[in-house]
Design an enzyme around this catalytic site. Structure first.
Site, PDB file in Angstrom:
ATOM      1  N   CYS A  81      -3.301  13.464 -28.765  1.00  0.00           N
ATOM      2  CA  CYS A  81      -3.332  12.002 -29.801  1.00  0.00           C
ATOM      3  C   CYS A  81      -4.640  12.038 -28.410  1.00  0.00           C
ATOM      4  O   CYS A  81      -5.611  12.319 -28.423  1.00  0.00           O
ATOM      5  CB  CYS A  81      -2.732  11.013 -29.758  1.00  0.00           C
ATOM      6  SG  CYS A  81      -3.823  10.204 -30.832  1.00  0.00           S
ATOM      7  N   HIS A 164       1.558  12.723 -32.266  1.00  0.00           N
ATOM      8  CA  HIS A 164       2.875  12.297 -31.755  1.00  0.00           C
ATOM      9  C   HIS A 164       3.769  13.251 -31.762  1.00  0.00           C
ATOM     10  O   HIS A 164       4.726  12.993 -32.708  1.00  0.00           O
ATOM     11  CB  HIS A 164       2.865  10.685 -31.893  1.00  0.00           C
ATOM     12  CG  HIS A 164       2.032  10.018 -31.184  1.00  0.00           C
ATOM     13  ND1 HIS A 164       1.664  10.058 -29.574  1.00  0.00           N
ATOM     14  CD2 HIS A 164       1.175   9.836 -31.235  1.00  0.00           C
ATOM     15  CE1 HIS A 164       0.344   8.998 -29.767  1.00  0.00           C
ATOM     16  NE2 HIS A 164      -0.426   9.232 -30.669  1.00  0.00           N
ATOM     17  N   GLU A 166       6.255  13.686 -29.419  1.00  0.00           N
ATOM     18  CA  GLU A 166       7.459  12.756 -28.749  1.00  0.00           C
ATOM     19  C   GLU A 166       8.105  12.333 -29.959  1.00  0.00           C
ATOM     20  O   GLU A 166       8.737  11.846 -29.212  1.00  0.00           O
ATOM     21  CB  GLU A 166       6.431  12.342 -27.726  1.00  0.00           C
ATOM     22  CG  GLU A 166       5.540  11.493 -27.999  1.00  0.00           C
ATOM     23  CD  GLU A 166       4.162  11.551 -28.719  1.00  0.00           C
ATOM     24  OE1 GLU A 166       3.998  10.523 -28.430  1.00  0.00           O
ATOM     25  OE2 GLU A 166       3.986  12.425 -28.462  1.00  0.00           O
TER      26      GLU A 166
END
Length: 182
Positions: A81, A164, A166
């Site tokens: 990002c 993202h 994660e």
């Protein structure tokens, strides 16, 4: 021996990256000041957050040019990002054109399923004020696509993602990054 991965920890979503890297057997260290760049590490993660704020803090702390230079020299790097924006627009080490917030504002954040390396293998994607990859420069390969549009790319030892990873349980993007570290 397990690799040591540095995570830029000036602003943004860095803790989730550290936790994921540790779950994959890596040691994770935080980059918070110029002296941290003198520590030994095998790769770096540039997390989501505010790319303009991150770039300003990197300049203010004297970290921008040393980190940019290491990335340009081949340090394995994962930018997600805002990290993608840092690589493309600020460091200029990833030859892609990106458009900030192209996937909507904070309230327009959403989940989708993309395709891993142009296969039919689905990969979960979480977009939060994400940039859109609008053009690929020479040597840039799509790694993940959404409706035929690249949302993660690979160039030499850099991986840039508009989403993202994660925040989802799929480890393939991290594994692709760690293959460059090994």
């Amino acid at each position: 021996m397990s690799p040591t991965i540095a995570v830029l920890a000036l602003q943004g979503a860095f803790i989730e990256h550290e936790q994921r890297l540790q779950s994959l057997g890596c040691a994770a260290i935080e980059l918070r000041q110029a002296a941290d760049l003198e520590r030994s590490f095998d790769g770096v993660v540039l997390p989501g957050g505010e790319s303009t704020v991150q770039a300003k803090l990197l300049h203010d702390l004297g970290m921008f040019e040393p980190l940019r230079q290491r990335i340009a020299e081949g340090l394995p790097t994962l930018g997600t990002c805002a990290g993608l924006i840092l690589l493309a627009d600020h460091f200029r080490t990833l030859p892609v054109t990106v458009r900030r917030n192209a996937y909507g504002r904070q309230l327009g954040s959403y989940h989708a399923e993309g395709c891993w390396e142009n296969t039919n293998e689905a990969i979960p994607l979480t977009f939060i004020r994400a940039p859109r990859i609008e053009a690929l420069g020479p040597g840039v390969e799509p790694l993940v696509t959404l409706d035929g549009t690249p949302v993660a790319v690979r160039h030499r030892n850099q991986i840039g993602a508009a989403f993202h990873p994660e925040l989802d349980s799929d480890n393939r993007l991290y594994e692709a990054f760690l293959e460059r570290v090994a």
